[in-house]
Design a protein around this motif. Structure first.
Motif, PDB file in Angstrom:
ATOM      1  N   ARG A  21       0.847  -1.207   0.000  1.00  0.00           N
ATOM      2  CA  ARG A  21       0.000   0.000   0.000  1.00  0.00           C
ATOM      3  C   ARG A  21       0.874   1.246   0.000  1.00  0.00           C
ATOM      4  O   ARG A  21       0.656   2.175  -0.774  1.00  0.00           O
ATOM      5  CB  ARG A  21      -0.886  -0.029   1.245  1.00  0.00           C
TER       6      ARG A  21
ATOM      7  N   TYR B  18      -5.042  -0.906  -4.118  1.00  0.00           N
ATOM      8  CA  TYR B  18      -6.038   0.161  -4.088  1.00  0.00           C
ATOM      9  C   TYR B  18      -7.414  -0.392  -3.757  1.00  0.00           C
ATOM     10  O   TYR B  18      -7.732  -1.541  -4.077  1.00  0.00           O
ATOM     11  CB  TYR B  18      -6.041   0.955  -5.398  1.00  0.00           C
TER      12      TYR B  18
ATOM     13  N   SER C 111      -9.973   5.872 -10.210  1.00  0.00           N
ATOM     14  CA  SER C 111     -10.246   7.294 -10.452  1.00  0.00           C
ATOM     15  C   SER C 111     -11.181   7.914  -9.403  1.00  0.00           C
ATOM     16  O   SER C 111     -11.555   9.080  -9.532  1.00  0.00           O
ATOM     17  CB  SER C 111     -10.801   7.486 -11.874  1.00  0.00           C
TER      18      SER C 111
ATOM     19  N   GLY D  87     -12.065   9.849  -6.246  1.00  0.00           N
ATOM     20  CA  GLY D  87     -11.333  10.830  -5.435  1.00  0.00           C
ATOM     21  C   GLY D  87     -11.524  10.532  -3.947  1.00  0.00           C
ATOM     22  O   GLY D  87     -12.350   9.696  -3.578  1.00  0.00           O
ATOM     23  N   GLU D  88     -10.762  11.235  -3.118  1.00  0.00           N
ATOM     24  CA  GLU D  88     -10.851  11.080  -1.658  1.00  0.00           C
ATOM     25  C   GLU D  88     -12.285  11.245  -1.168  1.00  0.00           C
ATOM     26  O   GLU D  88     -12.774  10.472  -0.351  1.00  0.00           O
ATOM     27  CB  GLU D  88      -9.967  12.120  -0.950  1.00  0.00           C
ATOM     28  N   THR D  89     -12.941  12.304  -1.679  1.00  0.00           N
ATOM     29  CA  THR D  89     -14.303  12.598  -1.185  1.00  0.00           C
ATOM     30  C   THR D  89     -15.284  11.499  -1.574  1.00  0.00           C
ATOM     31  O   THR D  89     -16.131  11.105  -0.771  1.00  0.00           O
ATOM     32  CB  THR D  89     -14.816  13.950  -1.737  1.00  0.00           C
ATOM     33  N   GLU D  90     -15.129  10.977  -2.783  1.00  0.00           N
ATOM     34  CA  GLU D  90     -16.045   9.901  -3.197  1.00  0.00           C
ATOM     35  C   GLU D  90     -15.854   8.661  -2.328  1.00  0.00           C
ATOM     36  O   GLU D  90     -16.823   8.025  -1.916  1.00  0.00           O
ATOM     37  CB  GLU D  90     -15.776   9.526  -4.658  1.00  0.00           C
ATOM     38  N   ARG D  91     -14.608   8.365  -2.031  1.00  0.00           N
ATOM     39  CA  ARG D  91     -14.333   7.211  -1.166  1.00  0.00           C
ATOM     40  C   ARG D  91     -14.924   7.438   0.215  1.00  0.00           C
ATOM     41  O   ARG D  91     -15.566   6.548   0.785  1.00  0.00           O
ATOM     42  CB  ARG D  91     -12.826   7.002  -1.012  1.00  0.00           C
ATOM     43  N   ALA D  92     -14.671   8.629   0.724  1.00  0.00           N
ATOM     44  CA  ALA D  92     -15.158   8.946   2.072  1.00  0.00           C
ATOM     45  C   ALA D  92     -16.685   8.824   2.102  1.00  0.00           C
ATOM     46  O   ALA D  92     -17.256   8.281   3.055  1.00  0.00           O
ATOM     47  CB  ALA D  92     -14.714  10.348   2.475  1.00  0.00           C
TER      48      ALA D  92
ATOM     49  N   GLU E 114     -17.677   5.184   2.216  1.00  0.00           N
ATOM     50  CA  GLU E 114     -17.421   4.567   3.517  1.00  0.00           C
ATOM     51  C   GLU E 114     -18.394   5.091   4.559  1.00  0.00           C
ATOM     52  O   GLU E 114     -18.818   4.342   5.449  1.00  0.00           O
ATOM     53  CB  GLU E 114     -15.957   4.758   3.923  1.00  0.00           C
TER      54      GLU E 114
ATOM     55  N   TRP F 187      -9.795  -5.050  -1.947  1.00  0.00           N
ATOM     56  CA  TRP F 187      -8.532  -4.461  -2.393  1.00  0.00           C
ATOM     57  C   TRP F 187      -7.943  -5.222  -3.571  1.00  0.00           C
ATOM     58  O   TRP F 187      -7.969  -6.446  -3.598  1.00  0.00           O
ATOM     59  CB  TRP F 187      -7.525  -4.471  -1.238  1.00  0.00           C
TER      60      TRP F 187
END
Ligand code: GLU
Length: 448
Positions: free
Chosen positions: A89, A95, A126, A128-133, A136, A144
């Motif tokens: 990682r 990822y 692709s 982004g951080e916000t989409e992942r957040a 979750e 993974w």
């Protein structure tokens, strides 16, 4: 480096001919080079792994005489997988992905419908951080994937298949960890092979594309861990197919257990599987050292190896005909001695059949009805029977002189009267076992 091989079954069932063959070849390879052969229980799938199968696998290897120099269990190495995962990682090689199984299936169908190979499209990369957040926050847990390096072709010199090339762009980034944290086979296996100093990975052809992916994992792990360990050599053997040339379901379910129950000797299984699919002749070789010395990956062919149960039966009989009394005595009728074993052994297709032939010695027997002429002949035989160390030779030559009979008319009525059968073990060996008193009684009874 000393050779180290491993046999890595998942304890989700008993061993069958396909995986015994892999185990055997790894054992032969290690023994040939004076190296180590490890049993590695691949039990990361806790839902399907069972302790009784671990015991069964050990018992199967034991029955086959494949001793191992150590046993490892993946469930005891979870900390290593965790550490490797973190290293990969940190190196940007894993990822998180959020697609559901249904979404992935749909993508596959669309690709196939367009005539494209069903390779994972890396859509999750692709995010982004916000989409992942956001995902979750909605309680979606990622699984993974290992990110393949598309920059370089994957190449290795396979011990059986020769030079291999793979374009990583033609492979999907493999899922290595499920949502929830459990491991799929790919990463733990590479981590273990490195940590356990495995020098040779020898397995079935169905793992070829796994090897392509794992080679990149090995490379990434070695780089990340500054490992002294080296990438193992890889060899992939052609698959085992049934007599009809197809991968048969029956073969997959042909277990060590069922072979043992049908009277097959471990030495027959080993002798057959050691050389099946190679250019070396399959022979009833009991001496393991001969199989070890002649084991040679260069002799392995690329065509599927055909497993034929009738060939196994033939080989089994040839093995049984060589087995010494000491090796079988625990499986024989209680009062059967070495002379008894030697008398019946050439007639056996399997060791348990010895009991049927022994029945001829101990009785009761059921002789056929004889003609009047044969009854007179058998009465003569009863009169002429004299006991000596070689009573059969004495009896038949006396009868020959007295009656003028020879060949079949001389021998067959005697065999029938003394054993109740038309064929069977050598009478010269059987008659002393039947004994004087019983022989006389049988002849007299047949004479009526
Ligand atoms: N547990 C894996 C299997 O049974 C091991 C494969 C390998 O030898 O790496 O397929």
């Amino acid at each position: 480096m000393t050779t180290a091989t491993r046999f890595a079954p998942s304890p989700t069932g008993r061993l069958h001919v396909g995986n015994i063959r892999t185990a055997l070849h790894n054992w032969l390879l290690a023994r040939k080079h004076g190296g180590r052969f490890l049993l590695r229980i691949d039990d990361t799938d806790s839902a399907r792994s069972r302790e009784e199968y671990v015991d069964g696998i050990r018992a199967d290897l034991d029955w086959l005489g494949l001793d191992y120099d150590g046993e490892e269990r993946q469930s005891k190495h979870l900390a290593s997988y965790e550490a490797a995962f973190e290293q990969l990682r940190a190196a940007g090689r894993v990822y998180p992905c959020y697609e559901t199984a249904q979404e992935l299936e749909l993508k596959r169908k669309i690709q196939l419908g367009r005539g494209l190979p069903p390779i994972y499209d890396r859509a999750a990369l692709s995010l982004g951080e916000t989409e992942r957040a956001a995902k979750e926050a909605q309680g979606e847990q990622p699984h993974w994937r290992f990110m393949l390096d598309h920059g370089e072709g994957i190449e290795w010199q396979d011990g059986i298949r020769g030079a291999q090339h793979f374009d990583p762009a033609q492979l999907s980034d493999p899922v290595i960890r499920r949502a929830g944290g459990s491991w799929l086979y790919m990463l733990p296996s590479a981590v273990d092979d490195l940590e356990m100093g495995i020098t040779d990975v020898l397995r079935g052809e169905d793992h070829v594309s796994n090897t392509a992916v794992q080679i990149q994992m090995f490379t990434a792990l070695i780089a990340a861990q500054d490992h002294a360990a080296q990438m193992p050599r890889f060899s992939h053997e052609a698959l085992l197919v049934g007599r009809e040339g197809k991968l048969s379901k029956r073969l997959g379910s042909l277990s060590v257990e069922s072979l043992r129950d049908s009277g097959i000797e471990p030495s027959a299984v080993v002798a057959l599987l050691a050389r099946l699919g190679t250019s070396q002749p399959v022979e009833a070789i009991l001496d393991r050292q001969i199989l070890i010395d002649s084991f040679d990956l260069d002799s392995f062919g690329r065509a599927p190896a055909r497993f034929d149960e009738t060939e196994l039966e033939r080989l089994n009989a040839a093995v049984v005909h060589q087995l010494p009394f000491d090796q079988v005595k625990d499986r024989l009728p209680r009062d059967m001695d070495e002379a008894g074993w030697h008398a019946v052994r050439p007639n056996l297709a399997s060791v348990p059949e010895a009991a049927d032939w022994w029945q001829i010695v101990t009785g009761p027997i059921a002789p056929p009805a004889f003609t009047e002429e044969d009854r007179a002949y058998l009465a003569e035989a009863a009169r002429l029977l004299e006991w000596s160390p070689e009573p059969w030779q004495a009896l038949t030559s006396a009868l020959k002189g007295a009656t003028g009979r020879k060949g079949k008319p001389l021998f067959l009525p005697l065999r029938q009267a003394l054993t109740g059968m038309d064929h069977g073990p050598d009478m010269a060996e059987l008659l002393p076992l039947i004994g004087e008193e019983q022989a006389r009684a049988r002849l007299a009874r047949a004479a009526g």
